[in-house]
Design a protein around this motif. Structure first.
Motif, PDB file in Angstrom:
ATOM      1  N   ALA A  30     -25.779  59.737   6.368  1.00 31.42           N
ATOM      2  CA  ALA A  30     -26.243  59.726   7.755  1.00 31.42           C
ATOM      3  C   ALA A  30     -27.602  60.417   7.874  1.00 31.42           C
ATOM      4  N   ARG A  46     -21.819  63.102  11.431  1.00 32.00           N
ATOM      5  CA  ARG A  46     -20.886  61.998  11.201  1.00 32.00           C
ATOM      6  C   ARG A  46     -19.637  62.422  10.444  1.00 32.00           C
ATOM      7  N   CYS A  47     -19.792  63.130   9.323  1.00 26.45           N
ATOM      8  CA  CYS A  47     -18.625  63.419   8.479  1.00 26.45           C
ATOM      9  C   CYS A  47     -18.279  64.900   8.395  1.00 26.45           C
TER      10      CYS A  47
END
Length: 59
Positions: A30, A46-47
């Motif tokens: 990302a 994102r993660c």
């Protein structure tokens, strides 16, 4: 006729994406946003991976 029209499309620069490659999330890829873009201790939006911790592990 523009000078760029004479060039092969494959020779044209596509931008400066290489300068961003070191900033991408090492886990999911990302692109960082806002103030987190240059802060390796900030988790990925994102993660959730923390880039500084990922680098410390040697990955």
């Amino acid at each position: 006729m523009d000078a760029q029209d004479d060039q092969d499309p494959l020779d044209l620069s596509a931008g400066d994406a290489a300068c961003w490659s070191g900033l991408l999330c090492p886990e999911c890829g990302a692109v960082p946003e806002g103030d987190r873009a240059r802060d390796p201790s900030a988790p990925c939006w994102r993660c959730g991976t923390v880039p500084a911790e990922h680098r410390a592990e040697g990955s």
